[in-house]
Design a protein around this motif. Structure first.
Motif, PDB file in Angstrom:
ATOM      1  N   LEU A  19      -4.501   9.026 -13.029  1.00  0.00           N
ATOM      2  CA  LEU A  19      -5.171  10.213 -12.519  1.00  0.00           C
ATOM      3  C   LEU A  19      -4.834  11.439 -13.352  1.00  0.00           C
ATOM      4  O   LEU A  19      -5.703  12.263 -13.656  1.00  0.00           O
ATOM      5  CB  LEU A  19      -4.784  10.430 -11.056  1.00  0.00           C
ATOM      6  N   GLY A  20      -3.570  11.603 -13.717  1.00  0.00           N
ATOM      7  CA  GLY A  20      -3.179  12.767 -14.502  1.00  0.00           C
ATOM      8  C   GLY A  20      -3.889  12.832 -15.833  1.00  0.00           C
ATOM      9  O   GLY A  20      -4.293  13.913 -16.288  1.00  0.00           O
ATOM     10  N   ALA A  92       2.209  14.705 -10.914  1.00  0.00           N
ATOM     11  CA  ALA A  92       3.222  13.652 -11.013  1.00  0.00           C
ATOM     12  C   ALA A  92       3.607  13.142  -9.633  1.00  0.00           C
ATOM     13  O   ALA A  92       3.843  13.922  -8.709  1.00  0.00           O
ATOM     14  CB  ALA A  92       4.453  14.175 -11.741  1.00  0.00           C
ATOM     15  N   GLY A  93       3.674  11.834  -9.504  1.00  0.00           N
ATOM     16  CA  GLY A  93       4.023  11.266  -8.209  1.00  0.00           C
ATOM     17  C   GLY A  93       4.311   9.784  -8.311  1.00  0.00           C
ATOM     18  O   GLY A  93       4.002   9.137  -9.317  1.00  0.00           O
ATOM     19  N   VAL A  94       4.911   9.260  -7.262  1.00  0.00           N
ATOM     20  CA  VAL A  94       5.171   7.830  -7.161  1.00  0.00           C
ATOM     21  C   VAL A  94       4.636   7.326  -5.833  1.00  0.00           C
ATOM     22  O   VAL A  94       4.528   8.074  -4.863  1.00  0.00           O
ATOM     23  CB  VAL A  94       6.681   7.500  -7.263  1.00  0.00           C
ATOM     24  N   THR A 192      -5.843   2.848  -9.599  1.00  0.00           N
ATOM     25  CA  THR A 192      -4.959   3.189 -10.712  1.00  0.00           C
ATOM     26  C   THR A 192      -3.722   2.295 -10.655  1.00  0.00           C
ATOM     27  O   THR A 192      -3.531   1.519  -9.712  1.00  0.00           O
ATOM     28  CB  THR A 192      -4.511   4.655 -10.629  1.00  0.00           C
ATOM     29  N   GLU A 193      -2.862   2.435 -11.646  1.00  0.00           N
ATOM     30  CA  GLU A 193      -1.628   1.653 -11.695  1.00  0.00           C
ATOM     31  C   GLU A 193      -0.788   1.881 -10.445  1.00  0.00           C
ATOM     32  O   GLU A 193      -0.181   0.948  -9.905  1.00  0.00           O
ATOM     33  CB  GLU A 193      -0.853   2.034 -12.956  1.00  0.00           C
ATOM     34  N   LEU A 194      -0.754   3.123  -9.962  1.00  0.00           N
ATOM     35  CA  LEU A 194       0.036   3.430  -8.777  1.00  0.00           C
ATOM     36  C   LEU A 194      -0.477   2.647  -7.572  1.00  0.00           C
ATOM     37  O   LEU A 194       0.296   2.016  -6.850  1.00  0.00           O
ATOM     38  CB  LEU A 194      -0.004   4.938  -8.504  1.00  0.00           C
ATOM     39  N   HIS A 195      -1.805   2.674  -7.347  1.00  0.00           N
ATOM     40  CA  HIS A 195      -2.354   1.994  -6.169  1.00  0.00           C
ATOM     41  C   HIS A 195      -2.294   0.472  -6.308  1.00  0.00           C
ATOM     42  O   HIS A 195      -2.125  -0.239  -5.311  1.00  0.00           O
ATOM     43  CB  HIS A 195      -3.795   2.457  -5.924  1.00  0.00           C
ATOM     44  N   GLU A 196      -2.441  -0.018  -7.536  1.00  0.00           N
ATOM     45  CA  GLU A 196      -2.293  -1.453  -7.745  1.00  0.00           C
ATOM     46  C   GLU A 196      -0.902  -1.905  -7.309  1.00  0.00           C
ATOM     47  O   GLU A 196      -0.734  -2.949  -6.680  1.00  0.00           O
ATOM     48  CB  GLU A 196      -2.518  -1.801  -9.220  1.00  0.00           C
ATOM     49  N   GLY A 197       0.098  -1.087  -7.639  1.00  0.00           N
ATOM     50  CA  GLY A 197       1.466  -1.418  -7.242  1.00  0.00           C
ATOM     51  C   GLY A 197       1.650  -1.398  -5.739  1.00  0.00           C
ATOM     52  O   GLY A 197       2.337  -2.265  -5.176  1.00  0.00           O
ATOM     53  N   PRO A 229     -10.803   8.238 -10.824  1.00  0.00           N
ATOM     54  CA  PRO A 229      -9.996   9.399 -11.215  1.00  0.00           C
ATOM     55  C   PRO A 229     -10.843  10.622 -11.550  1.00  0.00           C
ATOM     56  O   PRO A 229     -10.447  11.762 -11.261  1.00  0.00           O
ATOM     57  CB  PRO A 229      -9.226   8.892 -12.437  1.00  0.00           C
ATOM     58  N   GLU A 230     -12.014  10.384 -12.106  1.00  0.00           N
ATOM     59  CA  GLU A 230     -12.895  11.492 -12.483  1.00  0.00           C
ATOM     60  C   GLU A 230     -13.401  12.270 -11.270  1.00  0.00           C
ATOM     61  O   GLU A 230     -13.720  13.454 -11.380  1.00  0.00           O
ATOM     62  CB  GLU A 230     -14.069  10.965 -13.299  1.00  0.00           C
TER      63      GLU A 230
END
Length: 261
Positions: A19-20, A92-94, A192-197, A229-230
């Motif tokens: 997203l960033g 930035a986030g986790v 995104t990678e975060l949500h996949e995790g 993300p867009e």
């Protein structure tokens, strides 16, 4: 006609990927010079180089949002390198490690809160004096749909994103006298990678297949599709532009109708 953000400088935290990165790209497309800030310095440089190859002005900075020293160094170096700071996007986030709250450790609470909440506070604290001196600025926090409607098994994540909305309103009150606006964007579910995790960890916790976990998210979205993300980047660029000059203290849903409040 010039692009809407021509001549302005934007800092985006967590801008190396996901997203960033999309937010950094959108701001650059609208004419801003972009400070690509991320704890992963090589990845930040790669993103900045992609933007430069498209003709944008972009500089990479290593930044750990958990550190006040890093925040102060980022603010000072960007000001020295680029001359001003007009936009700050606290992205930035986790994500959470899903679990019932009574099974959570103090370490997990601190991990999430330090990045998602304290990181917003520290970076904004460092950048705000420049905007106050300029008597202009746009601060945009990335929160989450869970700041509007909490979900089970993600207590630290939900708490951190509710905290971001609270900071948004408080900072907006304090900075309005300097013509600095502060708003939040609340995304829904983005692949995104975060949500996949998160989906992977939820699958492991519940024993459900990952496709079934994804379907539970789809079932909660009125439009029946995930966000890109867009989509979130478009709201950020709007709030960063002159079109958003009279909007402050608000938290905007961009979640396909996953939450209406």
């Amino acid at each position: 006609m010039s692009a809407p953000l021509t001549g302005r400088v934007a800092i985006v935290t967590g801008a190396a990927r996901g997203l960033g990165k999309a937010i950094a790209r959108a701001l650059a497309d609208d004419g801003a010079a972009v400070a690509v800030a991320d704890i992963d310095a090589p990845a930040a440089e790669a993103t900045a180089e992609e933007l430069r190859l498209k003709g944008a002005q972009a500089v990479a900075y290593e930044h750990d949002v958990r550190s006040e020293r890093s925040s102060q160094e980022l603010a000072g170096t960007v000001l020295s390198d680029l001359g001003r700071v007009d936009v700050l996007v606290n992205n930035a986030g986790v994500g959470p490690n899903p679990a019932p709250f009574q099974n959570l450790t103090e370490l997990e609470w601190d991990r999430v809160m330090d990045i998602n909440a304290k990181g917003v506070f520290l970076t904004t604290k460092a950048v705000a004096p420049t905007m106050i001196a300029q008597r202009s600025g746009r601060i945009i926090h990335i929160s989450s749909v869970v700041a509007k409607r909490a979900s089970p098994n993600i207590l630290p994540y939900a708490a951190s994103k509710w905290a971001v909305v609270g900071m948004t309103q408080t900072m907006a009150r304090e900075l309005a006298q300097f013509d600095v606006t502060v708003n939040a964007v609340c995304p829904g579910v983005i692949r995104t990678e975060l949500h996949e995790g998160v989906v992977s960890r939820m699958s492991a916790m519940t024993g459900k297949d990952q496709d079934d976990v994804w379907q539970t998210f789809y079932d909660r979205i009125a439009l029946g599709r995930l966000q890109e993300p867009e989509d979130i980047a478009a709201m950020v660029t709007f709030l960063a532009s002159d079109k958003g000059r009279n909007i402050t203290g608000s938290a905007f849903n961009v979640n396909g109708g996953m939450e209406f409040n």
